[in-house]
Write a protein that holds these residues in place. Structure first.
Motif, PDB file in Angstrom:
ATOM      1  N   MET A   1     -12.321  10.707   6.927  1.00 41.55           N
ATOM      2  CA  MET A   1     -11.386   9.798   6.079  1.00 41.55           C
ATOM      3  C   MET A   1     -11.576   9.989   4.667  1.00 41.55           C
ATOM      4  N   THR A   2     -10.496  10.267   4.034  1.00 41.93           N
ATOM      5  CA  THR A   2     -10.654  10.243   2.369  1.00 41.93           C
ATOM      6  C   THR A   2     -10.114   9.084   1.706  1.00 41.93           C
ATOM      7  N   GLU A   3     -10.431   8.543   0.685  1.00 48.29           N
ATOM      8  CA  GLU A   3      -9.992   7.643  -0.207  1.00 48.29           C
ATOM      9  C   GLU A   3      -9.601   8.220  -1.512  1.00 48.29           C
ATOM     10  N   THR A   4      -8.321   7.891  -1.929  1.00 55.00           N
ATOM     11  CA  THR A   4      -7.794   8.275  -3.060  1.00 55.00           C
ATOM     12  C   THR A   4      -7.385   7.170  -3.639  1.00 55.00           C
ATOM     13  N   VAL A   5      -7.702   6.984  -5.222  1.00 56.36           N
ATOM     14  CA  VAL A   5      -7.285   5.600  -5.925  1.00 56.36           C
ATOM     15  C   VAL A   5      -6.211   6.254  -6.772  1.00 56.36           C
ATOM     16  N   PHE A   6      -5.168   5.259  -7.187  1.00 53.72           N
ATOM     17  CA  PHE A   6      -4.340   5.467  -8.073  1.00 53.72           C
ATOM     18  C   PHE A   6      -4.198   4.196  -9.026  1.00 53.72           C
ATOM     19  N   ASP A   7      -4.044   4.604 -10.507  1.00 48.43           N
ATOM     20  CA  ASP A   7      -3.552   3.501 -11.311  1.00 48.43           C
ATOM     21  C   ASP A   7      -1.972   3.482 -11.164  1.00 48.43           C
ATOM     22  N   VAL A   8      -1.730   2.206 -11.198  1.00 47.57           N
ATOM     23  CA  VAL A   8      -0.181   1.947 -10.791  1.00 47.57           C
ATOM     24  C   VAL A   8       0.015   0.771 -11.725  1.00 47.57           C
ATOM     25  N   GLY A   9       0.897   0.854 -12.372  1.00 45.79           N
ATOM     26  CA  GLY A   9       1.760  -0.226 -13.327  1.00 45.79           C
ATOM     27  C   GLY A   9       2.326  -1.390 -12.563  1.00 45.79           C
ATOM     28  N   MET A  10       1.669  -2.101 -11.382  1.00 44.34           N
ATOM     29  CA  MET A  10       2.231  -3.019 -10.747  1.00 44.34           C
ATOM     30  C   MET A  10       2.057  -4.382 -11.642  1.00 44.34           C
ATOM     31  N   THR A  11       3.217  -5.212 -11.396  1.00 40.35           N
ATOM     32  CA  THR A  11       3.092  -6.279 -12.245  1.00 40.35           C
ATOM     33  C   THR A  11       3.175  -7.591 -11.230  1.00 40.35           C
ATOM     34  N   CYS A  12       3.563  -7.219  -9.965  1.00 41.93           N
ATOM     35  CA  CYS A  12       3.895  -8.545  -9.026  1.00 41.93           C
ATOM     36  C   CYS A  12       3.478  -7.864  -7.517  1.00 41.93           C
ATOM     37  N   TRP A  61       9.099   6.697  -7.137  1.00 44.84           N
ATOM     38  CA  TRP A  61       9.192   5.297  -7.455  1.00 44.84           C
ATOM     39  C   TRP A  61       9.174   4.669  -8.691  1.00 44.84           C
ATOM     40  N   SER A  62       8.131   5.351  -9.535  1.00 41.33           N
ATOM     41  CA  SER A  62       7.839   5.407 -11.025  1.00 41.33           C
ATOM     42  C   SER A  62       9.007   5.421 -11.921  1.00 41.33           C
ATOM     43  N   GLU A  63       9.619   6.547 -11.633  1.00 42.31           N
ATOM     44  CA  GLU A  63      10.797   6.927 -12.418  1.00 42.31           C
ATOM     45  C   GLU A  63      11.911   5.982 -12.336  1.00 42.31           C
ATOM     46  N   ALA A  64      12.031   5.535 -11.081  1.00 36.51           N
ATOM     47  CA  ALA A  64      13.140   4.424 -10.716  1.00 36.51           C
ATOM     48  C   ALA A  64      12.725   3.046 -11.241  1.00 36.51           C
ATOM     49  N   SER A  65      11.560   2.755 -11.365  1.00 30.93           N
ATOM     50  CA  SER A  65      11.241   1.402 -11.415  1.00 30.93           C
ATOM     51  C   SER A  65      10.654   1.123 -12.870  1.00 30.93           C
ATOM     52  N   GLY A  66      10.296   2.241 -13.612  1.00 30.33           N
ATOM     53  CA  GLY A  66       9.709   2.288 -14.920  1.00 30.33           C
ATOM     54  C   GLY A  66       8.200   2.000 -14.845  1.00 30.33           C
ATOM     55  N   LYS A  67       7.599   1.766 -13.820  1.00 27.62           N
ATOM     56  CA  LYS A  67       6.192   1.542 -13.804  1.00 27.62           C
ATOM     57  C   LYS A  67       5.411   2.795 -13.868  1.00 27.62           C
ATOM     58  N   SER A  68       4.146   2.640 -14.401  1.00 24.76           N
ATOM     59  CA  SER A  68       3.315   3.978 -14.586  1.00 24.76           C
ATOM     60  C   SER A  68       2.464   4.454 -13.270  1.00 24.76           C
ATOM     61  N   VAL A  69       2.481   5.354 -13.232  1.00 26.63           N
ATOM     62  CA  VAL A  69       1.455   5.924 -11.905  1.00 26.63           C
ATOM     63  C   VAL A  69       0.785   7.264 -12.277  1.00 26.63           C
ATOM     64  N   ALA A  70      -0.699   7.149 -11.948  1.00 29.26           N
ATOM     65  CA  ALA A  70      -1.645   8.184 -12.146  1.00 29.26           C
ATOM     66  C   ALA A  70      -2.589   8.266 -11.292  1.00 29.26           C
ATOM     67  N   LEU A  71      -3.398   9.552 -10.827  1.00 24.72           N
ATOM     68  CA  LEU A  71      -4.670   9.615 -10.226  1.00 24.72           C
ATOM     69  C   LEU A  71      -5.443   8.873 -11.002  1.00 24.72           C
ATOM     70  N   ALA A  72      -6.327   7.959 -10.419  1.00 25.48           N
ATOM     71  CA  ALA A  72      -7.513   7.110 -11.224  1.00 25.48           C
ATOM     72  C   ALA A  72      -8.620   8.267 -11.762  1.00 25.48           C
ATOM     73  N   ALA A  73      -9.117   8.016 -12.810  1.00 28.16           N
ATOM     74  CA  ALA A  73     -10.091   8.733 -13.244  1.00 28.16           C
ATOM     75  C   ALA A  73     -11.435   8.820 -12.403  1.00 28.16           C
TER      76      ALA A  73
END
Length: 73
Positions: A1-12, A61-73
């Protein structure tokens, strides 16, 4: 099993639920942990799904919602 972390501009929790719904549809994803305060999404997954596939889904989803999305460093 692998874990991947994303930085996502979630506000709620609505954002968090959308991310869970999108990633939960992918074969191989076994667990999704969202942290709205830290703006982090941690995904546990098998080899059947890659971080690039997940990032592509979240970017759409980011493009439709205007939220940021990236792979975490």
């Amino acid at each position: 099993m692998t874990e991947t972390v994303f930085d996502v501009g979630m506000t709620c929790e609505g954002c968090a639920n959308a991310v869970k719904r999108i990633l939960g549809k992918l074969d191989g994803v076994t667990n999704i942990d969202t942290n709205v305060d830290a703006k982090k999404v941690t995904v546990a997954h098998g080899d059947a799904v890659t971080k690039e596939v997940m990032l592509a889904k979240l970017t759409k989803w980011s493009e439709a919602s205007g939220k940021s999305v990236a792979l975490a460093a």
